[in-house]
Design a protein around this motif. Structure first.
Motif, PDB file in Angstrom:
ATOM      1  N   TYR A  92     128.396   8.275 187.530  1.00  0.00           N
ATOM      2  CA  TYR A  92     128.828   7.174 186.942  1.00  0.00           C
ATOM      3  C   TYR A  92     129.752   7.589 185.718  1.00  0.00           C
ATOM      4  CZ  TYR A  92     126.818   4.125 190.141  1.00  0.00           C
ATOM      5  OH  TYR A  92     126.344   3.654 191.356  1.00  0.00           O
ATOM      6  N   VAL A  93     130.729   6.824 185.336  1.00  0.00           N
ATOM      7  CA  VAL A  93     131.348   6.848 184.203  1.00  0.00           C
ATOM      8  C   VAL A  93     130.517   6.537 182.931  1.00  0.00           C
ATOM      9  CG1 VAL A  93     133.546   6.116 182.749  1.00  0.00           C
ATOM     10  CG2 VAL A  93     133.730   6.797 185.177  1.00  0.00           C
ATOM     11  N   ALA A  94     130.525   7.279 181.763  1.00  0.00           N
ATOM     12  CA  ALA A  94     129.918   6.918 180.686  1.00  0.00           C
ATOM     13  C   ALA A  94     130.256   6.080 179.843  1.00  0.00           C
ATOM     14  CB  ALA A  94     129.604   8.325 179.997  1.00  0.00           C
ATOM     15  N   ASP A  95     130.227   4.698 180.552  1.00  0.00           N
ATOM     16  CA  ASP A  95     130.334   3.510 179.594  1.00  0.00           C
ATOM     17  C   ASP A  95     129.203   2.950 179.158  1.00  0.00           C
ATOM     18  OD1 ASP A  95     133.221   3.712 180.152  1.00  0.00           O
ATOM     19  OD2 ASP A  95     133.441   1.656 180.926  1.00  0.00           O
ATOM     20  N   GLN A 125     133.960   5.808 178.800  1.00  0.00           N
ATOM     21  CA  GLN A 125     134.012   7.213 179.622  1.00  0.00           C
ATOM     22  C   GLN A 125     133.867   8.346 178.546  1.00  0.00           C
ATOM     23  OE1 GLN A 125     137.426   7.365 181.923  1.00  0.00           O
ATOM     24  NE2 GLN A 125     137.441   9.485 182.522  1.00  0.00           N
ATOM     25  N   GLY A 126     132.729   8.230 177.732  1.00  0.00           N
ATOM     26  CA  GLY A 126     132.033   9.279 176.954  1.00  0.00           C
ATOM     27  C   GLY A 126     132.762   9.065 175.401  1.00  0.00           C
ATOM     28  N   VAL A 127     133.895   8.256 175.334  1.00  0.00           N
ATOM     29  CA  VAL A 127     134.765   8.283 173.814  1.00  0.00           C
ATOM     30  C   VAL A 127     134.048   6.994 173.252  1.00  0.00           C
ATOM     31  CG1 VAL A 127     137.030   7.738 172.952  1.00  0.00           C
ATOM     32  CG2 VAL A 127     136.843   9.198 175.041  1.00  0.00           C
ATOM     33  N   ILE A 128     133.637   7.398 172.167  1.00  0.00           N
ATOM     34  CA  ILE A 128     133.114   6.579 171.174  1.00  0.00           C
ATOM     35  C   ILE A 128     134.137   5.502 170.533  1.00  0.00           C
ATOM     36  CG2 ILE A 128     131.761   6.003 168.912  1.00  0.00           C
ATOM     37  CD1 ILE A 128     130.189   8.865 169.280  1.00  0.00           C
ATOM     38  N   ARG A 129     134.187   4.079 170.791  1.00  0.00           N
ATOM     39  CA  ARG A 129     134.738   3.278 170.241  1.00  0.00           C
ATOM     40  C   ARG A 129     134.189   2.536 168.936  1.00  0.00           C
ATOM     41  NH1 ARG A 129     139.178   4.912 173.102  1.00  0.00           N
ATOM     42  NH2 ARG A 129     138.997   4.904 175.169  1.00  0.00           N
ATOM     43  N   ASP A 134     134.466  15.422 181.428  1.00  0.00           N
ATOM     44  CA  ASP A 134     135.261  14.393 182.182  1.00  0.00           C
ATOM     45  C   ASP A 134     134.840  12.989 181.520  1.00  0.00           C
ATOM     46  OD1 ASP A 134     132.953  14.385 183.405  1.00  0.00           O
ATOM     47  OD2 ASP A 134     133.823  14.566 185.383  1.00  0.00           O
ATOM     48  N   GLY A 135     133.520  12.835 180.844  1.00  0.00           N
ATOM     49  CA  GLY A 135     133.535  11.689 180.496  1.00  0.00           C
ATOM     50  C   GLY A 135     132.531  11.064 181.633  1.00  0.00           C
ATOM     51  N   ARG A 136     132.077  11.656 182.509  1.00  0.00           N
ATOM     52  CA  ARG A 136     131.007  11.280 183.443  1.00  0.00           C
ATOM     53  C   ARG A 136     129.733  11.822 183.294  1.00  0.00           C
ATOM     54  NH1 ARG A 136     132.735   8.577 188.316  1.00  0.00           N
ATOM     55  NH2 ARG A 136     135.147   8.486 188.498  1.00  0.00           N
ATOM     56  N   ILE A 137     128.693  10.786 183.553  1.00  0.00           N
ATOM     57  CA  ILE A 137     127.235  11.172 183.346  1.00  0.00           C
ATOM     58  C   ILE A 137     126.823  12.436 184.117  1.00  0.00           C
ATOM     59  CG2 ILE A 137     124.926  10.264 183.448  1.00  0.00           C
ATOM     60  CD1 ILE A 137     126.319   7.349 183.109  1.00  0.00           C
TER      61      ILE A 137
END
Length: 434
Positions: free
Chosen positions: A374-377, A404-408, A35-38
């Motif tokens: 926390y959200v993985a930013d 949110q875990g997605v690599i930008r 879910d992109g959370r730590i």
């Protein structure tokens, strides 16, 4: 992929700064779930076993930080062109595309969340959230409210009005309420008002008070009535700073004339200071600045540094904002160097740009820290900002940006990235869009 489409991620072989703790963790691991959370952020010795199929990034000894915030931007405003040029000579389609490019550059600089305080329509916020364009998570005021001849009055010294669609002129309490309602109707997340004059407005001065006390109160009341939306105040001179805080604003923007009384009031009212020092530390060039603006900057710059240094020493609550659009876009972390120059420790500057800024934006329970839940930013810097904070100011030093875990953004070598349980293969791209 939109901001709500998280991805599992593991980052290892890093020094970790979590945005809250007073120290860093060497040889650390961070894991984010589907879910992109730590799910874990701490020493490698205590990390859970890597899950098969999860993307893994070897940070090569770099420093992992929470995604940075910029709480005062103007992403719809070009920093390398005049307002006259943009308002009178730019095709609207080109304007949209250039704003999208500024959003991308801001994200690449490590800014994963931003608050825009005038000139950015709400559609850009929604486009980022939907994954249509790349950029920081956005909050926007859409417009700016001031009185006739005040900081948001786009009338030039010639008498010609630039007719900037984000400038709202209001000269009484009813006018302020209507202006606040117009920006809220346009999708604003907060209300931006002017309680003082400014550097870049031709007809006033930072020492001038802009909106009246009762007009400030009306704007704050409109925000309260509409789901508790906060108010940010452009407030440069002392009178505007004090009026803004007493009027109940959430944040004082600039605050160049703040004194001990202003610092006391910030604490009493629980308000934030966003000093936008990037504009103050820019070199002054009389050949590239209109005379009236040059004279104001010349008079205020050193005074500002002394006042903000005193506010830092007083430990007032400071969030990070750059005034990008006035200062250059895509170099936002330079603001942290400015804070350190005026006496803040590198760790405190990082906390101001992460957990403290998240609190200002009302997202401190999910963003601004690298802790479980926390959200993985997150941002990976190839160097150590605790040794030299200036390393964050160079976009090339930002090797990884994730939301949110997605690599930008990813600029590490082929063998730094793999899926756990697989052998790293060749990579042809340096930046990944998802």
């Amino acid at each position: 992929m939109g901001l709500h489409d998280g991805a599992a991620l593991r980052v290892h072989n890093v020094r970790l700064i979590d945005g809250i703790s007073p120290g860093a963790v060497d040889d650390a691991v961070l894991e984010a779930g589907d879910d992109g959370r730590i799910t874990y952020a701490g020493p490698a010795a205590g990390a859970p076993a890597a899950r098969p199929g999860v993307r893994s990034v070897d940070g090569r000894g770099g420093t992992l930080l929470p995604g940075l915030f910029d709480c005062h931007t103007h992403l719809g405003v070009a920093s390398d062109r005049s307002l006259v040029d943009v308002a009178m000579l730019t095709d609207p389609v080109l304007g949209v595309l250039r704003t999208s490019e500024r959003l991308r550059r801001t994200l690449d600089a490590g800014i994963t969340s931003a608050r825009d305080l005038g000139g950015l329509p709400a559609g850009f916020r929604d486009a980022v959230a939907a994954g249509l364009i790349a950029g920081p998570r956005l909050q926007t005021s859409v417009g700016v409210i001031s009185h006739t001849g005040g900081h948001a009055d786009g009338t030039l010294p010639s008498g010609r009005d630039l007719a900037l669609d984000y400038c709202e002129i209001a000269d009484d309490v009813t006018g302020v309420r209507k202006a606040a309602r117009r920006v809220l109707r346009a999708g604003a997340d907060l209300i931006k008002i002017c309680t003082s004059g400014g550097m870049s407005s031709a007809h006033d001065d930072p020492d001038d008070q802009d909106l009246l006390d009762e007009e400030i109160a009306a704007a704050v009341d409109e925000g309260r009535r509409h789901r508790g939306r906060p108010v940010a105040a452009h407030a440069q001179g002392r009178a505007g700073v004090l009026a803004a805080i007493r009027g109940g604003v959430r944040s004082v923007e600039h605050g160049y004339g703040i004194d001990d009384e202003g610092c006391d009031l910030l604490g009493e009212y629980g308000a934030f200071l966003v000093p936008t020092l990037s504009t103050v530390f820019q070199p002054l060039d009389p050949g590239r600045t209109v005379p009236w603006r040059y004279q104001k900057k010349l008079r205020w710059n050193e005074q500002t540094k002394a006042n903000i240094a005193q506010a830092i020493a007083r430990k007032v609550t400071i969030a990070v904002g750059t005034d990008a659009g006035i200062s250059p876009h895509g170099q936002n972390p330079f603001e942290l160097w400015c804070l350190v120059q005026l006496g803040m420790s590198p760790m405190d500057a990082i906390r101001s740009a992460t957990s403290t800024s998240a609190q200002l934006l009302g997202v401190g329970d999910s963003l601004g820290a690298l802790r479980p839940g926390y959200v993985a930013d997150l941002v990976l810097c190839t160097q150590d900002p605790l040794r030299e904070i200036a390393c964050l100011s160079t976009p090339e030093n930002i090797a990884l940006v994730a939301q949110q875990g997605v690599i930008r953004k990813l600029t590490l070598s082929d063998h730094s990235v793999s899926e756990e349980g697989t052998t790293p293969g060749p990579r042809s791209e340096t930046t990944e869009e998802t």
